[in-house]
Design a protein around this motif. Sequence first.
Motif, mmCIF file in Angstrom:
data_model
loop_
_atom_site.group_PDB
_atom_site.id
_atom_site.type_symbol
_atom_site.label_atom_id
_atom_site.label_comp_id
_atom_site.label_asym_id
_atom_site.label_seq_id
_atom_site.Cartn_x
_atom_site.Cartn_y
_atom_site.Cartn_z
ATOM 1 N N SER A 67 0.833 -1.200 0.000
ATOM 2 C CA SER A 67 0.000 0.000 0.000
ATOM 3 C C SER A 67 0.872 1.256 0.000
ATOM 4 C CB SER A 67 -0.909 -0.044 1.231
ATOM 5 O OG SER A 67 -1.357 1.239 1.535
ATOM 6 N N LEU A 68 1.931 1.228 0.801
ATOM 7 C CA LEU A 68 2.828 2.387 0.845
ATOM 8 C C LEU A 68 3.606 2.512 -0.466
ATOM 9 C CD1 LEU A 68 4.089 2.049 4.528
ATOM 10 C CD2 LEU A 68 2.349 3.592 3.640
ATOM 11 N N ASP A 69 3.957 1.364 -1.046
ATOM 12 C CA ASP A 69 4.657 1.402 -2.344
ATOM 13 C C ASP A 69 3.796 2.112 -3.384
ATOM 14 O OD1 ASP A 69 6.728 -0.001 -1.238
ATOM 15 O OD2 ASP A 69 6.135 -1.947 -2.076
ATOM 16 N N ARG A 123 7.115 5.581 7.799
ATOM 17 C CA ARG A 123 7.204 5.748 6.340
ATOM 18 C C ARG A 123 5.949 6.449 5.822
ATOM 19 N NH1 ARG A 123 6.999 1.128 1.660
ATOM 20 N NH2 ARG A 123 7.469 2.508 -0.095
ATOM 21 N N ALA A 124 4.805 6.044 6.378
ATOM 22 C CA ALA A 124 3.557 6.698 5.968
ATOM 23 C C ALA A 124 3.630 8.197 6.269
ATOM 24 C CB ALA A 124 2.368 6.060 6.682
ATOM 25 N N GLY A 125 4.217 8.550 7.419
ATOM 26 C CA GLY A 125 4.346 9.971 7.778
ATOM 27 C C GLY A 125 5.237 10.712 6.792
ATOM 28 N N SER A 126 6.334 10.095 6.393
ATOM 29 C CA SER A 126 7.224 10.729 5.417
ATOM 30 C C SER A 126 6.530 10.881 4.071
ATOM 31 C CB SER A 126 8.486 9.889 5.228
ATOM 32 O OG SER A 126 9.346 10.094 6.305
ATOM 33 N N LEU A 127 5.745 9.884 3.719
ATOM 34 C CA LEU A 127 5.031 9.973 2.442
ATOM 35 C C LEU A 127 3.969 11.077 2.477
ATOM 36 C CD1 LEU A 127 4.684 6.181 1.528
ATOM 37 C CD2 LEU A 127 6.137 7.892 0.414
ATOM 38 N N ARG A 128 3.363 11.281 3.633
ATOM 39 C CA ARG A 128 2.411 12.406 3.732
ATOM 40 C C ARG A 128 3.144 13.729 3.528
ATOM 41 N NH1 ARG A 128 0.402 9.423 8.022
ATOM 42 N NH2 ARG A 128 1.323 10.793 9.583
ATOM 43 N N ARG A 129 4.341 13.803 4.110
ATOM 44 C CA ARG A 129 5.120 15.037 3.934
ATOM 45 C C ARG A 129 5.499 15.219 2.455
ATOM 46 N NH1 ARG A 129 8.576 14.043 7.634
ATOM 47 N NH2 ARG A 129 10.488 13.775 6.475
ATOM 48 N N GLU A 229 -3.721 12.876 4.827
ATOM 49 C CA GLU A 229 -4.179 12.568 6.187
ATOM 50 C C GLU A 229 -5.461 11.746 6.160
ATOM 51 O OE1 GLU A 229 -2.000 16.617 7.621
ATOM 52 O OE2 GLU A 229 -4.108 16.643 7.021
ATOM 53 N N LEU A 230 -6.401 12.168 5.320
ATOM 54 C CA LEU A 230 -7.653 11.424 5.260
ATOM 55 C C LEU A 230 -7.415 10.031 4.678
ATOM 56 C CD1 LEU A 230 -10.665 11.324 5.724
ATOM 57 C CD2 LEU A 230 -11.011 12.317 3.451
ATOM 58 N N GLY A 231 -6.588 9.964 3.645
ATOM 59 C CA GLY A 231 -6.289 8.660 3.027
ATOM 60 C C GLY A 231 -5.724 7.689 4.047
#
Lengths: 439, 226
Positions: A67-69, A123-129, A229-231
Amino acid sequence: MRESTGRTRRGILAGAGAAVTASLAGCSGVPFGDDEATVTGEQLSEVVEESPPSIPDRVPIGIEASSLDEVASDLESALASVPAPFDDAQIPNGAIRDQLNREWETARETLASADEEPTPWERAGSLRRARRETGYVAGGWAAIDDGRTIADVRAGGEALRGDLDEFRRRWAYLGTDAIEAVVVNAAIAGLVRSCIGDVNRVLSTRERESTTALDVAEADERLASARGELGDAVYLFDRLRGRDAVRPRRDALAAAADALVDGVAERRATTGLDEGVFTAEADREATPAERALRDLRDDIRRGDIGETLDAGAFPQAIVEAHDALATIGAVETLRARIDAGEAIDPASVEDVDTIRTRAREALVAVHADGAYPRLDRLQTHRLAAVLGYVDDELSHVDADDEVALSRLNWELRDYVRIEAVARSVDDASAAVARALERE
Amino acid sequence: MVPSKPTRRRALLGAAGALAALAGCSGSDSAGDDVTPTEPAREPFDPESVPPHRRLRGTTDGPLVWLPDETRTETNGEPRRRRPTFLTSREQVDRLRFADVEGVETARTFLEETAFDSATVFLERFPVRRCYELQLCDVSWSATDIDTQFGRALRDADVACEPDARDSTAWLVRIPEALDTDRVTSYGSGVSGSSCGERRRPPEREQPITADAVPAPNSTAEGDDA
């Protein structure tokens, strides 16, 4: 080591003003008295040689790498679709060009480094950034290349408001157990809260006479942030509800939050934390323990968990209660230590080393042996981050530079605070677990 | 020179000297008094509240407009920079010199249309980064002080400019009062990093979503414990 009664650190801040927290690098030029204890940068490097424990943030639910990929791949495509770095033919205005090029570079770096994060949640946090930064660049370029306006961004915000409403109607405090329900739903709530703030900013943005491509970029940055954030909130919730044996925990969380808020109030009262005035200014002569004690006391008095509870934000109220209980425990620990004359008044590099070692060891211990790791981590990952930050400050002092110990006041205070809170985390987690188990 | 706050602010709505319904203009209308201005309310920027003015802009480092007055020149004959200048008569206007830059004709017309028996023109100079515009946001004055506040806004993306390059600007501001300029001894000026509209924009109060970060009240289908 000298105990707190034998203070010798007087008049040593001449020329330095109040305790300095800013980078300590380059401090050697500041004068200090002849009788003042000092440490060298080399000694400080030895003090911080043993790294802080690695306690990355995580949510106790499986976040799939695939999912993160997919998110990363989408962001790569979005960045690739922007013809950056821009040149002066594409964007004649150099200030706008430079800003968008800088942000494009930042987004690329953030995206590339997201793969190195230690947990899927980080990683999810970095991807949000990265998504936010990509939104800025893409929005700014669309304003220049395609006439995108603030109104267009607002329209995106309106659509997202609908999606947010829909999610909030679907969202419920689920969990396979109560602790999971607290931790995961508090994480979801944090994302929803940020999303609300970002959508509000987007919908409040107005076109002005002086609106430029960078204003559109800023609004798009917010919109992209809100989408991320919502995603992620939706993703976490869907993962949660897809787990075996998951069930609603709202009533259990409400009752536990209620009991914990009462429990915190009682502890505050019995420890006398509601009395006296707030600390106006730190006493220059105070030991690190005294400084830490004052800060902790002020922090706990500023909190208002009741308000969170009244809003029905039960997971957040429980997390806040956990924090409050750990803080109150730290206050008690420090008080006892000061009353017993056991607070270190640092007079040598050995004292600095002792204070820092105690902080590190307390953190390592609770991380290794805590009975409630999912609750402990609410505190410990933050304590580890602060420890790393303070270590970093000390390691920036040049090896040959000599720094007065009094200039380390704030750093030593932080070490003492880390130790005291870390020692209280296990008890706080146990209290929260008991409240959750009662249901 | 220590800039000081003007002791009163004049409204520019209609006739010169009319007292302000403007934000921050609490006080009496007697000239020369010492009314302390209240903290200006953060009302939206109103371009009409700024006195009529014209701007010259050029890439030269030198002054764009100046009075060749020997009492106001350096020893090398160059006009002094940064010294605020007032124009109070037609004769002064006739002696005024301009660099060959954008806006000169408009400025000349502006000066020709000024009635110096009831107005004074204040001349101010400011450098600005080439990719930005300066905007005159606010002018306040008294018998002894004058203060100007500028805002800064990015120019359009299609304006070719290098980010570090600087332009000179000169501002001709028509104060609707025949000032005794010898008494004006205190000057203040400031440049905000934001445009006038942003400087004066009221705090964002609109919160389209006021919900807390909790499930919606009607999301009870899964919300109650089984």
